[in-house]
Structures are given as C-alpha cells and as structure tokens.
Design a protein around this motif. Structure first.
Motif, mmCIF file in Angstrom:
data_model
loop_
_atom_site.group_PDB
_atom_site.id
_atom_site.type_symbol
_atom_site.label_atom_id
_atom_site.label_comp_id
_atom_site.label_asym_id
_atom_site.label_seq_id
_atom_site.Cartn_x
_atom_site.Cartn_y
_atom_site.Cartn_z
ATOM 1 N N ASP A 420 -7.521 58.621 -119.024
ATOM 2 C CA ASP A 420 -6.278 57.976 -118.589
ATOM 3 C C ASP A 420 -6.186 57.866 -117.075
ATOM 4 O O ASP A 420 -5.263 57.240 -116.544
ATOM 5 C CB ASP A 420 -5.055 58.703 -119.149
ATOM 6 N N GLY A 421 -7.134 58.472 -116.353
ATOM 7 C CA GLY A 421 -7.149 58.372 -114.895
ATOM 8 C C GLY A 421 -5.986 59.039 -114.213
ATOM 9 O O GLY A 421 -5.658 58.713 -113.068
ATOM 10 N N TYR A 444 -3.212 53.483 -103.561
ATOM 11 C CA TYR A 444 -3.433 52.646 -104.742
ATOM 12 C C TYR A 444 -2.357 51.552 -104.824
ATOM 13 O O TYR A 444 -2.641 50.407 -105.166
ATOM 14 C CB TYR A 444 -3.394 53.498 -106.009
ATOM 15 N N THR A 454 -14.691 54.504 -110.913
ATOM 16 C CA THR A 454 -14.542 55.951 -110.762
ATOM 17 C C THR A 454 -15.907 56.632 -110.736
ATOM 18 O O THR A 454 -16.941 56.020 -111.030
ATOM 19 C CB THR A 454 -13.706 56.539 -111.904
ATOM 20 N N LYS A 460 -12.362 50.936 -114.796
ATOM 21 C CA LYS A 460 -11.142 50.707 -115.574
ATOM 22 C C LYS A 460 -10.287 49.631 -114.906
ATOM 23 O O LYS A 460 -10.259 49.502 -113.684
ATOM 24 C CB LYS A 460 -10.310 51.993 -115.668
ATOM 25 N N GLU A 461 -9.576 48.889 -115.768
ATOM 26 C CA GLU A 461 -8.470 48.057 -115.304
ATOM 27 C C GLU A 461 -7.192 48.791 -115.684
ATOM 28 O O GLU A 461 -6.994 49.150 -116.850
ATOM 29 C CB GLU A 461 -8.514 46.673 -115.948
ATOM 30 N N ARG A 462 -6.346 49.075 -114.706
ATOM 31 C CA ARG A 462 -5.127 49.833 -114.946
ATOM 32 C C ARG A 462 -3.904 48.914 -114.888
ATOM 33 O O ARG A 462 -3.929 47.862 -114.235
ATOM 34 C CB ARG A 462 -4.975 50.935 -113.901
ATOM 35 N N TYR A 466 0.479 51.899 -112.853
ATOM 36 C CA TYR A 466 -0.457 53.006 -112.618
ATOM 37 C C TYR A 466 -0.155 53.772 -111.326
ATOM 38 O O TYR A 466 -0.090 55.015 -111.348
ATOM 39 C CB TYR A 466 -1.886 52.468 -112.624
ATOM 40 N N ARG A 469 2.725 56.146 -111.864
ATOM 41 C CA ARG A 469 2.361 57.323 -112.665
ATOM 42 C C ARG A 469 1.544 58.312 -111.827
ATOM 43 O O ARG A 469 1.692 59.531 -111.965
ATOM 44 C CB ARG A 469 1.580 56.878 -113.898
#
Length: 598
Positions: A420-421, A444, A454, A460-462, A466, A469
């Motif tokens: 989930d990063g 970010y 990463t 990943k595409e968030r 994001y 969070r």
C-alpha cells in the motif's frame, strides 16, 4: 600425476587439480593445492612462476601456500580476499555455538596467506604474457570466479569447483548458503548457462575432468533445475533469465531480477541510464554480512544491448548509499565505462565508506564521476531530472524526478514500504528525524507524480489522495515520538548522535599522524557549555591535550580537529572513546572511532 592438456597447459593432480600455463620459461598456476606442483616445474623448463591465481578460498585450492618456503605472487577473487588474507579474523569472529550459518567459509585457510592483489570481476590482466579475464561465477562459493585464457589456439575456462562432470557438481553441501537454503543452486545454474554462452572450447575444473561445455553443461543444468524444483528454491530463476526486464513505458524498464529494484531509462540515441543497481539477478542471500557473503554481478546487462537497442550504459544514479542500491556501480564503471552520478548529500559516503558509522555501507569505495546538486534540474540526453532531498529512510535519501513518455515519474528508493506504500520505512541508525515523513509527504504532494518507482515494492500508480494519507501517517509518527521521548531529544536526531567522529575507521602506520574530526551538536534550545574528553588506547597520543571546552549556541554543531600520533605497530580496531559532558550533564562515552595500525 602430471597430464598434458595442450602444448603449454598441464594438469597436476593434487588436493585439487592445479593447472600450469606455460609461456616459454615462465608460468601461471591456477590454484595451488598442497604445493607439490612445485616439484614439476623445472622438468617443464619453467624458471619462474609469475602468479598463482585462485578460483576460490577453499583449503584444497591453496593449503600449500601456507607452508611452502618459496613465496609466489598470489592473486585471489576480490569478494573472498579477506577469507584468505585475513583468515584469522574469520576464525576469531565466526560463530560456532548456536550456529545457523552453513556457508563453507570455515573451509578457508587455517592461517593468513599473503596476497599480492585481487582478481576483480570483469577485469582483464596479463601474467607471464598470458591474458586473463575474470568472470564472476558464484555457486560453489559466493565469490568463486572463472578464469578465461586463450592458449595454444584454445579458448579455456578454468572453472574451479563450479562443475565436476557431465550432470554432476563436486558438492551440494557447498551450495547451502543459509541454514536450510539452497542459494548456490540457482547461482550455479546461472553461472553455467553464462559460460555456455561464451563458447569455450574446454572447461577445466578443480575436480572431475576436462570437458567440453556443450556436452556437459545442459545435463548438469537439468539436474540442478530438478533439485531446485523439488526443494522450491528460486522457482522463477529460468523465467527471469528468459525475460529479466519489464517495460513500464516505451523508454522506462524495470529490472525484475535485482535487489533492490533497479530501473533503466532509455534515450533515443541508444544510451541507458540506470537508477539504483545493487545486486543484479539476486538468486538468494547468503548468511552473514561479511565481505564474502555479498557479491554483485552484471548478469542481465547484456540483455539491454541485445533486446532494447542499447549501445552504451552511459550513467547510473543511486537514490541513497545502501549496498543494495550501489554495489553494482563500480562493476558498471569497470565493465562498461559507466559514469557514476551521485547526489551531493551522500557522494562522499559512497566515495569514503570507512569514514562513516552508518548501516548498509558497501565495502569498497565507489568513484563518483559527477556530483549532482539537490533541487536543481540537470539534463541527461533528452531528459530533465531533478534530485530532491527526502530524509526518512536515511538522512541522505533522495527522490529522482523526471518525465518519460508523458508520465511524471518519481524514483523514491526505500522511503515507503509495503504494497500500500504507506509504511514509514525508517531506521534510527540511518539518522532519522521524526518530522521527516511529514516533509516527504509534502514533497509527494508538490510533485504529484503519475508513477512512483520504489526500492523493493516495484512501481505503482497511486491515487490523488495518496499524499494526504502519507501526511496522516507522518504526523502520527511524529506525534508518537514527541509523546514517548524526553526533551531535548524531541526534534533531534533520534539515534542520539550528540557526538560523532570522522573518519570512523582510522588506518595508519606506526609513526604516522592522522587527523580525527569530532563533531558535537547542541540539542538544546539554549546556549550551553560542552566538554569533550578523549579516551586513548596505548600506542596512540595527541598533541595539545585530551580535553576540549566548547561554548555552543542553541542547535549549533562544532568540530574539533585532533592530530592523532600512532606509535603502535600491527593492531586492529583499537578503540578511541569520546567522553561528553553537556550543560553539566555527564553523557558518557557517547561515540568512538576505530584505529587499525598496519
């Protein structure tokens, strides 16, 4: 028993096969065995052995080097040099009781053997007029090499104990690099398939028989593959070898085999830029963290030339200094002439690792060809890249921002973890401060990347929420540290590094003077007095006294430069202590430096 292989290559059967490669009245020996081979040299017209080249560190390869009266120049695999040259260090420090490390490092020599030089992976040498190329071929040991020579018109591979005969290896126990693993199995497969692709005329092993690769390697690989399947050891090995890279966009690739994740940016001109490269094709991690347990190689790089039109590996950039992100850089320099580019925040760390007391430092200095400023865009080919400071995982982490194929990309190293990063991946010893992850969330949000690369959790595409969070996690992390830690530590380096030394490891000769720099930081929100006292081992002294008084403003860092005078000979890691008093509070011996006299 002496056997002639070609006109100028001879095999002597001993504790291992010792090969004599003759050039007129000079020779090179591959491995040494018990030393009995020396009795055969005069009969072959050999007056001088210019070099003994070892394929790996095991005693059957080299035990005679400890007892022979004649001293030969000995060259050894770089990854295993300490096991040969500093065998006593291994014997004194190796765990015996409650031992879960099944590597055969205890098959090292019983005493130190003088070494003239390293055999560096991918390097070429000339000994006695004979050209030698060193290929990394792990499997039997982590640091094993194969030595390529062309003699009497034959392209020969001296393979050590990688293969024994058709379908056979000399040992399976040697491939168990952890307590119940089989890490050496896939490495043996990969090494054998590499040698098969080089089209050698003959393989010359340390045990077994001289053999042709096409007649012996396929069956050996099949047998090893069956055993790997049975014990579920690296089930993706063959798949990854067939397709080591995944295409993220047209000009951005993901190395599926590496540890940590490595990425390749392709230019229209055919040049490639590599982002992070620690251990290419990591087929398993050996027990321990000694030098011989970690072995980078460049197994998948030829794929870039063969399948993506790459003409040169032009440059490489790390996100941070950890070994799993930089271990392959010197190999890229040596093999492909790659330029190492590094952020100004940690260029000195990878250039002088012994100067620092930090986790995960690579063992060897890495030459930095270009130091990159932070927060300033720079061009590589048609791409504009910017390196941003992003403390958290380490104080020195950077985020690399660029646009490729219409995608805004941010390469972030190990800052955040898990699928989930959202896991804040901090390590106190890396000099983490508790607001770091609030600040990285802001970065970010500012950059708003389409794609995040990463360090260990792929790309990943968030979603757009994001950064929010991440900020929520970062603020909760900071709140808990404020709640748990007493003043004045809150807001300061949580490894409590009020004082530190540079270099951390000091190397000197008897009679030599060395400079030690002590840094002291005032964590208080007020001016204070600090006192520093040096605790010196016997044989080390300083001019001008061992006590220092400092007047320090709030948050100020001051340095003390101390000339160390070394009068002791041959000592390893003598401890120099730094005793600290701050604002009348006795902190104690809060830091140390290690001095080795040679």
């Amino acid at each position: 028993m002496l056997k002639q292989i070609t006109e100028n290559v001879f095999l002597f059967e001993d504790t291992c096969f010792v090969y004599i490669i003759r050039n007129h009245d000079q020779a090179v020996l591959v491995d040494f065995g018990s030393g009995e081979v020396c009795k055969e040299l005069a009969g072959l017209g050999i007056k001088k052995v210019e070099a003994v080249l070892l394929t790996h560190h095991h005693r059957d390869q080299l035990q005679g080097l400890s007892g022979t009266e004649e001293r030969f120049p000995v060259y050894v695999p770089h990854a295993e040099r300490e096991l040969i040259e500093e065998a006593d260090v291994m014997w004194q420090g190796r765990e015996i009781l409650n031992n879960y490390n099944c590597r055969q490092d205890r098959y090292s020599p019983l005493a130190d053997i003088p070494v003239s030089g390293s055999l560096l992976d991918y390097a070429e040498y000339t000994f006695a007029g004979i050209k030698v190329r060193v290929w990394p071929t792990p499997g039997h040991t982590t640091g094993s090499v194969t030595l390529e020579m062309t003699v009497d018109g034959q392209k020969l591979a001296f393979t050590g104990d990688l293969i024994f005969d058709k379908g056979k290896v000399v040992s399976l126990a040697a491939t168990q690099w952890t307590y119940n693993g089989g890490e050496g199995l896939p490495y043996t497969v990969l090494s054998l398939l590499f040698l098969k692709d080089q089209h050698f005329d003959y393989l010359l092993p340390s045990h077994g028989k001289v053999m042709r690769p096409d007649e012996t390697i396929p069956e050996t690989v099949d047998n090893l593959g069956a055993l790997m399947k049975l014990r579920r050891q690296n089930p993706r090995c063959f798949q990854l070898r067939e397709r080591p890279y995944e295409q993220i966009t047209e000009h951005l690739l993901f190395n599926r085999t590496s540890m940590s994740d490595s990425y390749v940016l392709l230019s229209k001109s055919g040049k490639a830029l590599i982002l992070d490269l620690g251990y290419d094709f990591m087929a398993g991690v050996a027990a321990g963290t000694d030098r011989s347990s970690r072995r980078p190689w460049l197994y998948t790089i030829p794929w870039l030339f063969d399948h993506y039109g790459v003409t040169t590996i032009d440059a490489c950039i790390p996100t941070h200094y950890h070994d799993d992100h930089v271990a392959g850089f010197s190999l890229l320099q040596r093999r492909y002439g790659t330029k190492v580019m590094c952020a100004e925040s940690f260029a000195d760390i990878i250039s002088h690792p012994a100067d620092y007391d930090l986790p995960c430092l690579w063992y060897d200095p890495i030459k930095v060809d270009q130091v990159l400023p932070l927060n300033q865009p720079f061009m590589w080919e048609e791409y504009e890249l910017t390196l941003y400071p992003m403390s958290g995982h380490t104080q020195y982490e950077t985020a690399i921002s660029f646009t490729v194929d219409g995608k805004q990309v941010l390469c972030t190293g190990d800052q955040y973890a898990d699928e989930d990063g959202l896991f804040c991946n901090y390590v106190y010893k890396n000099r983490f401060s508790y607001h770091d992850f609030v600040e990285s969330a802001a970065l970010y949000r500012k950059l708003s990347p389409d794609l995040i690369l990463t360090g260990h959790w792929q790309f990943k595409e968030r979603g757009k929420d994001y950064p929010d969070r991440l900020e929520e996690r970062g603020r909760e992390l900071a709140r808990l540290h404020e709640k748990l830690l007493p003043e004045p530590a809150a807001g300061f380096d949580l490894d409590q590094r009020l004082v530190s030394c540079r270099p951390y490891q000091v190397f000197a000769r008897k009679g030599e003077e060395k400079k030690l720099v002590i840094s002291v930081t005032n964590p208080y929100a007020k001016a204070i007095q600090a006192s520093v006292f040096l605790v010196l081992p016997e044989g080390v002294s300083v001019a001008g006294g061992k006590e220092f008084e400092l007047s320090m403003d709030a948050g100020e860092t001051k340095e003390i430069q101390i000339p160390l005078q070394v009068t002791v000979k041959k000592a390893r890691r003598l401890r120099i202590g730094i005793d600290l008093v701050m604002d009348g509070i006795k902190i104690g011996q809060a830091a140390e430096a290690l001095l080795t006299s040679m």
